[in-house]
Design a protein around this motif. Structure first.
Motif, PDB file in Angstrom:
ATOM      1  N   ARG A  98      54.946  20.525  62.134  1.00  0.00           N
ATOM      2  CA  ARG A  98      55.210  19.095  61.990  1.00  0.00           C
ATOM      3  C   ARG A  98      55.146  18.400  63.343  1.00  0.00           C
ATOM      4  O   ARG A  98      54.558  17.322  63.483  1.00  0.00           O
ATOM      5  N   LEU A  99      55.741  19.041  64.366  1.00  0.00           N
ATOM      6  CA  LEU A  99      55.718  18.457  65.702  1.00  0.00           C
ATOM      7  C   LEU A  99      54.287  18.328  66.221  1.00  0.00           C
ATOM      8  O   LEU A  99      53.908  17.284  66.777  1.00  0.00           O
ATOM      9  N   PHE A 100      53.487  19.370  66.044  1.00  0.00           N
ATOM     10  CA  PHE A 100      52.102  19.331  66.499  1.00  0.00           C
ATOM     11  C   PHE A 100      51.315  18.252  65.756  1.00  0.00           C
ATOM     12  O   PHE A 100      50.530  17.509  66.354  1.00  0.00           O
ATOM     13  N   ARG A 101      51.558  18.169  64.434  1.00  0.00           N
ATOM     14  CA  ARG A 101      50.832  17.170  63.639  1.00  0.00           C
ATOM     15  C   ARG A 101      51.194  15.747  64.038  1.00  0.00           C
ATOM     16  O   ARG A 101      50.314  14.893  64.232  1.00  0.00           O
ATOM     17  N   ASP A 102      52.506  15.464  64.185  1.00  0.00           N
ATOM     18  CA  ASP A 102      52.959  14.103  64.448  1.00  0.00           C
ATOM     19  C   ASP A 102      52.726  13.662  65.889  1.00  0.00           C
ATOM     20  O   ASP A 102      52.369  12.505  66.137  1.00  0.00           O
ATOM     21  N   GLU A 103      52.917  14.584  66.841  1.00  0.00           N
ATOM     22  CA  GLU A 103      52.879  14.197  68.249  1.00  0.00           C
ATOM     23  C   GLU A 103      51.524  14.437  68.922  1.00  0.00           C
ATOM     24  O   GLU A 103      51.245  13.850  69.969  1.00  0.00           O
ATOM     25  N   VAL A 104      50.714  15.333  68.337  1.00  0.00           N
ATOM     26  CA  VAL A 104      49.442  15.679  68.978  1.00  0.00           C
ATOM     27  C   VAL A 104      48.255  15.317  68.097  1.00  0.00           C
ATOM     28  O   VAL A 104      47.341  14.597  68.502  1.00  0.00           O
ATOM     29  N   TRP A 105      48.251  15.842  66.877  1.00  0.00           N
ATOM     30  CA  TRP A 105      47.073  15.700  66.026  1.00  0.00           C
ATOM     31  C   TRP A 105      46.853  14.272  65.544  1.00  0.00           C
ATOM     32  O   TRP A 105      45.764  13.719  65.688  1.00  0.00           O
ATOM     33  N   ASN A 106      47.880  13.651  64.965  1.00  0.00           N
ATOM     34  CA  ASN A 106      47.709  12.307  64.393  1.00  0.00           C
ATOM     35  C   ASN A 106      47.301  11.279  65.443  1.00  0.00           C
ATOM     36  O   ASN A 106      46.344  10.513  65.235  1.00  0.00           O
ATOM     37  N   PRO A 107      47.965  11.220  66.608  1.00  0.00           N
ATOM     38  CA  PRO A 107      47.508  10.255  67.628  1.00  0.00           C
ATOM     39  C   PRO A 107      46.092  10.529  68.109  1.00  0.00           C
ATOM     40  O   PRO A 107      45.319   9.597  68.348  1.00  0.00           O
ATOM     41  N   TYR A 108      45.730  11.804  68.244  1.00  0.00           N
ATOM     42  CA  TYR A 108      44.391  12.148  68.702  1.00  0.00           C
ATOM     43  C   TYR A 108      43.359  11.742  67.663  1.00  0.00           C
ATOM     44  O   TYR A 108      42.305  11.193  67.984  1.00  0.00           O
ATOM     45  N   GLU A 109      43.653  11.998  66.387  1.00  0.00           N
ATOM     46  CA  GLU A 109      42.710  11.672  65.313  1.00  0.00           C
ATOM     47  C   GLU A 109      42.491  10.169  65.224  1.00  0.00           C
ATOM     48  O   GLU A 109      41.381   9.695  64.958  1.00  0.00           O
ATOM     49  N   GLU A 110      43.539   9.404  65.456  1.00  0.00           N
ATOM     50  CA  GLU A 110      43.422   7.954  65.370  1.00  0.00           C
ATOM     51  C   GLU A 110      42.611   7.373  66.525  1.00  0.00           C
ATOM     52  O   GLU A 110      41.879   6.407  66.360  1.00  0.00           O
ATOM     53  N   SER A 111      42.706   7.998  67.685  1.00  0.00           N
ATOM     54  CA  SER A 111      42.040   7.448  68.869  1.00  0.00           C
ATOM     55  C   SER A 111      40.681   8.075  69.147  1.00  0.00           C
ATOM     56  O   SER A 111      39.916   7.551  69.935  1.00  0.00           O
ATOM     57  N   GLU A 112      40.380   9.196  68.506  1.00  0.00           N
ATOM     58  CA  GLU A 112      39.131   9.910  68.779  1.00  0.00           C
ATOM     59  C   GLU A 112      38.393  10.215  67.464  1.00  0.00           C
ATOM     60  O   GLU A 112      38.568  11.268  66.886  1.00  0.00           O
ATOM     61  N   PRO A 113      37.574   9.301  66.991  1.00  0.00           N
ATOM     62  CA  PRO A 113      36.846   9.539  65.735  1.00  0.00           C
ATOM     63  C   PRO A 113      35.652  10.476  65.886  1.00  0.00           C
ATOM     64  O   PRO A 113      35.044  10.864  64.902  1.00  0.00           O
TER      65      PRO A 113
END
Length: 261
Positions: free
Chosen positions: A204-219
């Protein structure tokens, strides 16, 4: 000629009643049977310096212990990862020379986390060969209860099993531990519950703090794929951190428990 020891195999090492460590007691044939390799393989590893020499006893018979078993298991795991013999030699040379069997088992567990989960089919004869000893029906029942194997009975084929190779050696060792089977299963339940909880929270921590922000900013698909591969590279690091933290916590809890007692 190579021979495999059955139910008469003796314990590799242990602790005597007075607390003093016991001497290694496995012959080379017994070591080969326990490790699931041939005597020729053991001697070859010894000549390459991958295994420490045995303790020479009466009648010049060499005896091996739990550290030899753990080192053989580590070598097997490194080979499973595709490492060449020369690479394994370099890997083992970097390890401290005084590592205990327990420390070697932790190294093997960490190496095993790099490989994808897999199960293997085995007949009863293959199961006993992998276990390095004869197994009673009660032994098989206990291994099944521990999640080491599952029966895959079929009316038109010999009885066979689905094995978890990573748990087989540990499960076989637990068969001889003087602890009630119910206690072992209770401990397994505690470990599963807490490790799943830790894995869930870390994911959950990896998804919320790393993956989701990266996915939103890097298409960019290539960048997204690179981020996905990061989870695979993180796996052994996270496992090592968990093992280290657990070891320290367990040591502190046991010290406190027995000091209070």
């Amino acid at each position: 000629m190579d021979t495999e020891a059955g139910s008469e195999n003796r314990a590799a090492t242990g602790t005597a009643d007075d607390g003093a460590p016991e001497e290694p007691t496995l012959t080379v044939d017994e070591l080969a049977a326990r490790a699931g390799v041939t005597v020729r393989t053991i001697r070859f590893y010894s000549t390459r310096g991958l295994l420490p020499p045995p303790v020479i006893g009466l009648r010049r018979v060499g005896h091996y212990g739990r550290d030899h078993l753990s080192r053989l298991a580590l070598i097997e795991e490194l080979q499973h990862q595709g490492m060449t013999l020369a690479a394994i030699e370099r890997y083992l040379e970097q390890l401290p020379p005084d590592l205990s069997a327990h420390d070697l088992a932790i190294h093997r567990a960490l190496v095993a986390t790099w490989a994808p989960d897999s199960a293997e089919d085995a007949t009863r004869a293959e199961l006993e060969r992998r276990a390095g000893r004869a197994l009673t029906d009660e032994d098989v029942d206990r291994l099944a209860a521990m999640g080491v194997l599952a029966r895959a009975d079929s009316s038109d084929s010999p009885v066979h099993y689905r094995l978890d190779p990573g748990l087989l050696r540990l499960g076989v060792e637990l068969l001889d531990v003087p602890i009630a089977h119910e206690t072992i299963l209770a401990a397994r339940t505690i470990l599963l519950e807490h490790t799943r909880s830790a894995a869930r929270e870390l994911s959950r921590l990896f998804r919320d703090e790393v993956w989701n922000p990266y996915e939103e900013s890097e298409p960019d698909p290539q960048r997204v794929a690179a981020m996905k591969s990061l989870s695979a590279h993180m796996r052994p690091m996270v496992v090592q951190a968990l093992v280290t933290a657990f070891q320290r916590s367990l040591k502190e809890e046991l010290r406190a428990a027995f000091t209070e007692a």
